[in-house]
Design a protein around this motif. Structure first.
Motif, mmCIF file in Angstrom:
data_model
loop_
_atom_site.group_PDB
_atom_site.id
_atom_site.type_symbol
_atom_site.label_atom_id
_atom_site.label_comp_id
_atom_site.label_asym_id
_atom_site.label_seq_id
_atom_site.Cartn_x
_atom_site.Cartn_y
_atom_site.Cartn_z
ATOM 1 N N SER A 74 0.800 -1.226 0.000
ATOM 2 C CA SER A 74 0.000 0.000 0.000
ATOM 3 C C SER A 74 0.829 1.271 0.000
ATOM 4 C CB SER A 74 -0.911 0.032 1.224
ATOM 5 O OG SER A 74 -1.965 -0.842 1.023
ATOM 6 N N LEU A 75 0.371 2.192 -0.789
ATOM 7 C CA LEU A 75 0.948 3.534 -0.794
ATOM 8 C C LEU A 75 -0.064 4.454 -0.133
ATOM 9 C CD1 LEU A 75 2.038 3.602 -4.537
ATOM 10 C CD2 LEU A 75 3.508 3.178 -2.563
ATOM 11 N N THR A 76 0.406 5.534 0.446
ATOM 12 C CA THR A 76 -0.544 6.579 0.852
ATOM 13 C C THR A 76 -0.150 7.845 0.120
ATOM 14 O OG1 THR A 76 0.812 6.810 2.817
ATOM 15 C CG2 THR A 76 -1.358 5.880 3.134
ATOM 16 N N VAL A 77 -1.109 8.768 0.039
ATOM 17 C CA VAL A 77 -0.826 10.035 -0.622
ATOM 18 C C VAL A 77 0.278 10.735 0.168
ATOM 19 C CG1 VAL A 77 -1.776 12.275 -1.235
ATOM 20 C CG2 VAL A 77 -3.153 10.214 -1.523
ATOM 21 N N ALA A 78 1.329 11.137 -0.537
ATOM 22 C CA ALA A 78 2.437 11.841 0.128
ATOM 23 C C ALA A 78 2.030 13.294 0.312
ATOM 24 C CB ALA A 78 3.696 11.745 -0.719
ATOM 25 N N VAL A 79 1.799 13.642 1.576
ATOM 26 C CA VAL A 79 1.238 14.967 1.843
ATOM 27 C C VAL A 79 2.184 16.099 1.472
ATOM 28 C CG1 VAL A 79 -0.490 14.365 3.524
ATOM 29 C CG2 VAL A 79 1.873 14.566 4.251
ATOM 30 N N ARG A 80 3.482 15.813 1.422
ATOM 31 C CA ARG A 80 4.421 16.901 1.104
ATOM 32 C C ARG A 80 4.352 17.243 -0.380
ATOM 33 N NH1 ARG A 80 6.672 18.678 5.123
ATOM 34 N NH2 ARG A 80 6.502 17.428 6.988
ATOM 35 N N ASP A 107 -4.451 16.935 5.119
ATOM 36 C CA ASP A 107 -4.032 17.940 6.104
ATOM 37 C C ASP A 107 -3.814 19.287 5.425
ATOM 38 O OD1 ASP A 107 -2.736 19.538 7.916
ATOM 39 O OD2 ASP A 107 -1.425 17.949 8.676
ATOM 40 N N PRO A 108 -4.621 20.308 5.759
ATOM 41 C CA PRO A 108 -4.504 21.606 5.096
ATOM 42 C C PRO A 108 -3.132 22.244 5.300
ATOM 43 C CG PRO A 108 -6.452 21.525 6.513
ATOM 44 C CD PRO A 108 -5.641 20.302 6.815
ATOM 45 N N GLY A 109 -2.404 21.816 6.327
ATOM 46 C CA GLY A 109 -1.105 22.421 6.607
ATOM 47 C C GLY A 109 0.022 21.848 5.763
ATOM 48 N N GLU A 110 -0.241 20.794 5.010
ATOM 49 C CA GLU A 110 0.836 20.155 4.244
ATOM 50 C C GLU A 110 0.969 20.788 2.862
ATOM 51 O OE1 GLU A 110 3.046 18.137 5.165
ATOM 52 O OE2 GLU A 110 2.294 17.418 7.100
ATOM 53 N N PRO A 111 2.198 20.950 2.387
ATOM 54 C CA PRO A 111 2.390 21.671 1.120
ATOM 55 C C PRO A 111 1.775 20.973 -0.095
ATOM 56 C CG PRO A 111 4.494 20.855 2.023
ATOM 57 C CD PRO A 111 3.457 20.625 3.072
ATOM 58 N N GLY A 112 1.631 19.646 -0.063
ATOM 59 C CA GLY A 112 1.068 18.943 -1.231
ATOM 60 C C GLY A 112 -0.446 19.013 -1.316
ATOM 61 N N THR A 113 -1.089 19.484 -0.235
ATOM 62 C CA THR A 113 -2.559 19.403 -0.183
ATOM 63 C C THR A 113 -3.273 20.234 -1.270
ATOM 64 O OG1 THR A 113 -2.573 18.716 2.117
ATOM 65 C CG2 THR A 113 -4.560 19.807 1.331
ATOM 66 N N PRO A 114 -2.857 21.473 -1.544
ATOM 67 C CA PRO A 114 -3.565 22.232 -2.588
ATOM 68 C C PRO A 114 -3.613 21.491 -3.929
ATOM 69 C CG PRO A 114 -2.134 23.699 -1.345
ATOM 70 C CD PRO A 114 -1.830 22.299 -0.869
ATOM 71 N N THR A 115 -2.542 20.779 -4.274
ATOM 72 C CA THR A 115 -2.530 20.005 -5.524
ATOM 73 C C THR A 115 -3.565 18.893 -5.471
ATOM 74 O OG1 THR A 115 -0.163 20.424 -5.636
ATOM 75 C CG2 THR A 115 -1.018 18.690 -7.078
ATOM 76 N N ILE A 116 -3.606 18.188 -4.328
ATOM 77 C CA ILE A 116 -4.546 17.070 -4.191
ATOM 78 C C ILE A 116 -5.989 17.570 -4.286
ATOM 79 C CG2 ILE A 116 -5.368 15.290 -2.588
ATOM 80 C CD1 ILE A 116 -2.485 15.293 -1.381
ATOM 81 N N LEU A 117 -6.242 18.742 -3.692
ATOM 82 C CA LEU A 117 -7.622 19.244 -3.610
ATOM 83 C C LEU A 117 -8.168 19.747 -4.945
ATOM 84 C CD1 LEU A 117 -7.737 21.126 -0.173
ATOM 85 C CD2 LEU A 117 -8.040 18.705 -0.695
ATOM 86 N N LYS A 118 -7.261 19.963 -5.914
ATOM 87 C CA LYS A 118 -7.737 20.454 -7.222
ATOM 88 C C LYS A 118 -8.706 19.451 -7.839
ATOM 89 C CE LYS A 118 -3.909 23.400 -8.454
ATOM 90 N NZ LYS A 118 -2.523 23.268 -8.887
ATOM 91 N N ARG A 119 -8.507 18.184 -7.503
ATOM 92 C CA ARG A 119 -9.366 17.150 -8.080
ATOM 93 C C ARG A 119 -10.428 16.760 -7.046
ATOM 94 N NH1 ARG A 119 -7.267 11.188 -9.756
ATOM 95 N NH2 ARG A 119 -9.127 10.560 -10.935
ATOM 96 N N GLY A 120 -11.565 17.445 -7.055
ATOM 97 C CA GLY A 120 -12.698 17.016 -6.223
ATOM 98 C C GLY A 120 -12.787 17.630 -4.846
#
Ligand code: PD2
Ligand code: ZN
Length: 285
Positions: free
Chosen positions: A126-132, A197-210
């Motif tokens: 299993s992989l998880t989304v890398a929040v960074r 996590d809204p505090g993680e730098p990768g989150t804005p990219t993840i949130l673009k989709r949905g």
């Protein structure tokens, strides 16, 4: 004679905050400042502006993200069963806050077996989304093997997605594809939140989709002999991994105040298979 320079320095502001934190009231602090030579008007202004700024900075740090609408099973009249078109799903347990609902008869035995059979040849660690970065990475907190189906990838996935959409009254387009996980003895999924996590730098990219995840449904596809429950540490709850059952929980904001911390307890004997459906705020295209 007044020899104190009457400028409000960072040191003075720090001192004022420390006095307030130590429990001294405003008149006492003012008295102390006057005794060390501060002009009364300057001292009052220093205290007012310093404490206002301090309270504002606390508000910023502690502010909750806004609450958004979430999927909701229709439990208003405490039904025992929910009609989802192709079957009657049983309401086993419902908790209001946090919203956690355990369903029975969500999947048939044949559907559980078919999901396992379709997923088995495609399993990978299993992989998880890398929040960074917003990419994916191996995560030691999750020692299972997994795979994702694309949304509506096959007839079975389509049927289950439509059932869940009806069960929790949320558009099918807002769902991620089903994820299947297999836990072997000793494997677990340490407690975590499913929102990004809204505090993680990768989150804005993840949130673009949905947008954000707002709800999760974990469905149990088999029964380990011992262990493997889904735990909610903040509320002291453990859901038994009963085949065909599912646990739904929703989170209106990406914040621990939702008390949706949850984990997969270590499997002590046997294997545990689950399918997870995550629901987003908007269309997950
Ligand atoms: O397998 C579980 O019980 C479990 C626990 C926590 C699954 C997930 N999270 C998940 O798929 O997000
Ligand atoms: Zn989870």
């Amino acid at each position: 004679m007044n020899t104190t320079p009457q400028t409000i320095t960072p040191e003075l502001r720090r001192w004022i905050v420390e006095q307030a934190q130590a429990g001294y009231d405003a008149p006492s602090v003012l008295q102390a400042m006057k005794a060390s030579g501060w002009d009364e008007d300057v001292a009052i202004q220093a205290m007012e502006s310093t404490l206002r700024d301090h309270v504002d900075s606390l508000k910023g740090a502690d502010a909750l993200p806004p609450a958004v609408p979430v999927p909701q099973p229709r439990l208003g009249e405490s039904p025992l069963y929910l009609d989802v078109g192709d079957r009657q799903v049983h309401v086993i347990t419902a908790l209001a806050n946090p919203r956690v609902v355990v369903f029975g008869n969500l999947l048939s035995d044949d559907e559980c077996d078919e999901l396992i059979a379709l997923a088995r040849p495609r399993l990978a660690r299993s992989l998880t989304v890398a929040v960074r970065s917003g990419g994916e990475e191996l995560n030691a907190d999750r020692t299972s093997d997994g795979m994702f189906f694309g949304r509506a990838e096959n007839e079975l996935a389509r049927r289950i997605e439509a059932r869940i959409a009806r069960l929790v009254d949320w558009p099918v387009q807002n769902g991620e594809g089903l994820q299947v996980l297999r836990y072997r003895p000793g494997a677990e999924y340490k407690p975590h939140y499913d929102y990004f996590d809204p505090g993680e730098p990768g989150t804005p990219t993840i949130l673009k989709r949905g947008g954000q995840r707002v709800a999760t449904i974990i469905m149990y596809l088999n029964e380990p002999e011992r262990g493997g429950g889904t735990t909610f540490p903040d509320i002291g709850m453990e859901v038994a991994p009963k085949r065909g059952h599912g646990v739904f929980f929703s989170y209106a904001r990406a914040h621990p105040s939702t008390r949706t911390l949850h984990g997969g307890a270590p499997v002590k004997a046997g294997e545990k298979w689950i399918a997870t459906k995550w629901l987003r705020e908007r269309e997950f295209a």
